[in-house]
Every structure is written in C-alpha cells, then in structure tokens.
Enzyme design. Structure first.
Site, PDB file in Angstrom:
ATOM      1  N   PRO A 149       0.823  -1.220   0.000  1.00  0.00           N
ATOM      2  CA  PRO A 149       0.000   0.000   0.000  1.00  0.00           C
ATOM      3  C   PRO A 149       0.859   1.273   0.000  1.00  0.00           C
ATOM      4  CG  PRO A 149      -0.697  -1.528   1.740  1.00  0.00           C
ATOM      5  CD  PRO A 149       0.606  -2.027   1.208  1.00  0.00           C
TER       6      PRO A 149
ATOM      7  N   GLU B 142       2.121  -7.558   8.290  1.00  0.00           N
ATOM      8  CA  GLU B 142       2.157  -6.090   8.179  1.00  0.00           C
ATOM      9  C   GLU B 142       3.272  -5.631   7.251  1.00  0.00           C
ATOM     10  OE1 GLU B 142      -0.331  -4.243   9.603  1.00  0.00           O
ATOM     11  OE2 GLU B 142      -1.071  -6.256  10.045  1.00  0.00           O
TER      12      GLU B 142
ATOM     13  N   ARG C   5      -2.162  -9.238 -20.840  1.00  0.00           N
ATOM     14  CA  ARG C   5      -2.983  -8.872 -21.996  1.00  0.00           C
ATOM     15  C   ARG C   5      -2.307  -7.829 -22.877  1.00  0.00           C
ATOM     16  NH1 ARG C   5      -5.712  -4.294 -21.191  1.00  0.00           N
ATOM     17  NH2 ARG C   5      -7.453  -4.723 -22.587  1.00  0.00           N
TER      18      ARG C   5
ATOM     19  N   ASP D  97      -9.400  -0.252 -25.475  1.00  0.00           N
ATOM     20  CA  ASP D  97      -9.815  -0.304 -24.078  1.00  0.00           C
ATOM     21  C   ASP D  97      -9.537   0.993 -23.337  1.00  0.00           C
ATOM     22  OD1 ASP D  97     -11.081  -2.756 -23.771  1.00  0.00           O
ATOM     23  OD2 ASP D  97      -9.151  -3.807 -23.755  1.00  0.00           O
TER      24      ASP D  97
HETATM   25  C1  4G0 Z   1       2.740  -4.683   2.796  1.00  0.00           C
HETATM   26  C2  4G0 Z   1      -0.608  -4.436  -1.386  1.00  0.00           C
HETATM   27  C3  4G0 Z   1       1.977  -5.660   2.177  1.00  0.00           C
HETATM   28  C4  4G0 Z   1       2.237  -3.942   3.854  1.00  0.00           C
HETATM   29  C5  4G0 Z   1      -0.454  -5.398  -0.396  1.00  0.00           C
HETATM   30  C6  4G0 Z   1       0.194  -5.197   3.720  1.00  0.00           C
HETATM   31  C7  4G0 Z   1      -2.708  -3.831  -0.424  1.00  0.00           C
HETATM   32  C8  4G0 Z   1      -1.744  -3.647  -1.393  1.00  0.00           C
HETATM   33  C9  4G0 Z   1       0.697  -5.941   2.680  1.00  0.00           C
HETATM   34  C10 4G0 Z   1       0.943  -4.191   4.331  1.00  0.00           C
HETATM   35  C11 4G0 Z   1      -1.446  -5.520   0.567  1.00  0.00           C
HETATM   36  C12 4G0 Z   1      -1.935  -2.590  -2.467  1.00  0.00           C
HETATM   37  C13 4G0 Z   1       1.094  -2.253   5.866  1.00  0.00           C
HETATM   38  C14 4G0 Z   1      -0.836  -3.789   5.988  1.00  0.00           C
HETATM   39  C15 4G0 Z   1      -0.141  -6.992   2.050  1.00  0.00           C
HETATM   40  N1  4G0 Z   1      -2.567  -4.759   0.527  1.00  0.00           N
HETATM   41  N2  4G0 Z   1      -2.759  -1.584  -2.238  1.00  0.00           N
HETATM   42  N3  4G0 Z   1      -1.389  -6.398   1.596  1.00  0.00           N
HETATM   43  N4  4G0 Z   1       0.422  -3.407   5.377  1.00  0.00           N
HETATM   44  O1  4G0 Z   1      -1.298  -2.674  -3.513  1.00  0.00           O
END
Ligand code: 4G0
Length: 243
Positions: free
Chosen positions: A89, A116, A154, A169
C-alpha cells in the site's frame, strides 16, 4: 515473459494459471510463472516465516532471512538482472503506463508480502520498485500481484488475438470507454442510441468519442487534466453537454 513469484501461498496463483487468457498465454509459452516460497528457506524446525516488529506494537512482519533468501534465489533463476517489484500500500500507484513498461520486460520478480509487510532494509537492498494497486489494504500481496500479472499479460504481443480491442480499451488513449450495447435492440423497454443503428461510421465514431470525453470529465476529471484536449475534442465535449 518470465515472472518469478515470491509468496507464502503459491497455490493462490492458480487463479491466473488455470483460467482464461492468462492460462492460454502460459500454454502458448508467452508467459511463464515460477514460485519461491519463503517457508522453504526457513532455517528452524518450525519453519518460521514471521517475526516481531522492533519497537513493539500489534502485528507481525515477514521474517527477514527466509524472505531474503527466496527473493535472491528467484532473481538468480531469472538469468537476468531483472527488477524486483514489491506489492504494498506504500508503493507508487499502478496505472496503464506502468503495466505497459512492465509488459516489455523479459523477466520480473514479484514479491507478495503477508502480515504487516517487510523489513525496510530489504526494500533498500533487494526491492527495485514498490507498487500499489490502489489506496486500500488486503490481507496479502498475492491478489495485487495477480492483478499486475493479468494486466501485463494482456499487453504482451500475441496474447490477445484482437490487438485492436486492447487498443480500444479504457486508458490506452487516456479516456474512459464509451457506453456499449449488444442485442437485442430493446431490453425491457430500454432502447439504444439511434446513431448506433444509422450505419454512418463517422457519426458513430464521433458519438463514441464524445461519450468517452463526457464521462471521463464527469467521472475522472483527473484523467483529462493529465492528458489535455485538442480543439476537436473540446468541440465534442461542448456538444456533450447540449445532449
Ligand atoms: C505490505 C498491497 C503488504 C504492507 C499489499 C500489507 C494492499 C496492497 C501488505 C501491508 C497488501 C496494495 C502495511 C498492511 C499486504 N494490501 N494496495 N497487503 N500493510 O497494492
């Protein structure tokens, strides 16, 4: 294209390897996936793959040594000095341009984290790019990794029979798609725009472009800001409001 995948749950990737266009790309040899499970690199009898964060607090992180060994092994197998992408994220938000660039690479390693996330020093030492699929959190990087794989696949030449449909697309020209209709002509009293039955190809193309411009401005004005509008497009957009 060869993709090495580092994941505690490689079986999840059957969602791409066993279905649809991605399955066909694998069958045709245009795509290949290979897996590295950090659990196979764990050194203790419990095969531990998580660890506590320094400083305390809730949640666990991926244990450094098994994850690092799995990533290094995947990179070695690639045979090239390929990019290592970590789905998180905190990453740069993925878009069509990023997928286009990735789809031209001959090899990539994708790292799917759990818990996490991973130790920041691994991001500095073995990760080349941190990529996010959007501003939300899911329980692991596997689904985000699969989205990238699907979206890249794709775009690989020869994967989708009709390259023209890929070109048409959303996002390839920076606009949302126009509304689309198929048979029958009337569904529960709902008709279709007359122009689509006119047989006038120029009028149809103009209508479609006008709709694409109009809904992009209504729903995703940020896309228009990035892209800019030609004189002709501004004219079509003015026509859209009078509709
Ligand atoms: C790293 C990517 C990976 C940190 C991975 C969670 C959403 C995405 C993960 C966390 C993911 C995205 C800090 C909770 C695994 N979730 N938005 N989950 N934390 O690309």
């Amino acid at each position: 294209m060869w993709i090495g995948i580092v994941s505690l749950f490689p079986d999840m990737f059957q969602a791409v390897s066993n279905f649809g266009i991605t399955r066909r790309a694998l069958d045709k040899g245009l795509l290949s996936l290979e897996f590295w499970n950090p659990r196979d690199y764990a050194s203790d009898s419990h095969r531990t793959v998580d660890d506590k964060p320094y400083g305390g607090g809730p949640g666990m992180l991926m244990k450094v040594q098994p994850l690092k060994d799995a990533i290094v092994a995947a990179k070695m197998k690639s045979g090239t000095n390929c990019s290592v992408i970590y789905l998180s994220p905190q990453g740069r938000k993925a878009d069509h341009e990023l997928l286009l660039r990735f789809s031209t690479e001959q090899a990539l390693v994708l790292v799917a984290g759990r818990y996490e996330g991973i130790d920041e020093r691994l991001i500095e030492s073995v990760i080349d790019e941190e990529v996010s699929i959007g501003d939300f959190v899911v329980t692991g990087g596997e689904l985000p990794a699969m989205l990238l794989i699907d979206g890249m696949t794709r775009l690989i030449p020869g994967v989708v029979g009709d390259m023209e449909s890929v070109q048409r697309d959303s996002f390839t020209d920076g606009l949302l798609n126009c509304p689309q209709y198929t048979r029958p002509e009337i569904v529960d009293g709902q008709t279709i725009p007359d122009v689509l039955l006119s047989g006038d190809h120029q009028a149809i193309a103009n209508w479609r472009k006008m709709q694409a411009l109009g809904r992009t401005r209504d729903r995703r004005p940020d896309l228009l800001g990035k892209r800019g509008l030609s004189e002709e497009e501004q004219k079509l957009l003015r026509l859209y409001q009078t509709q």
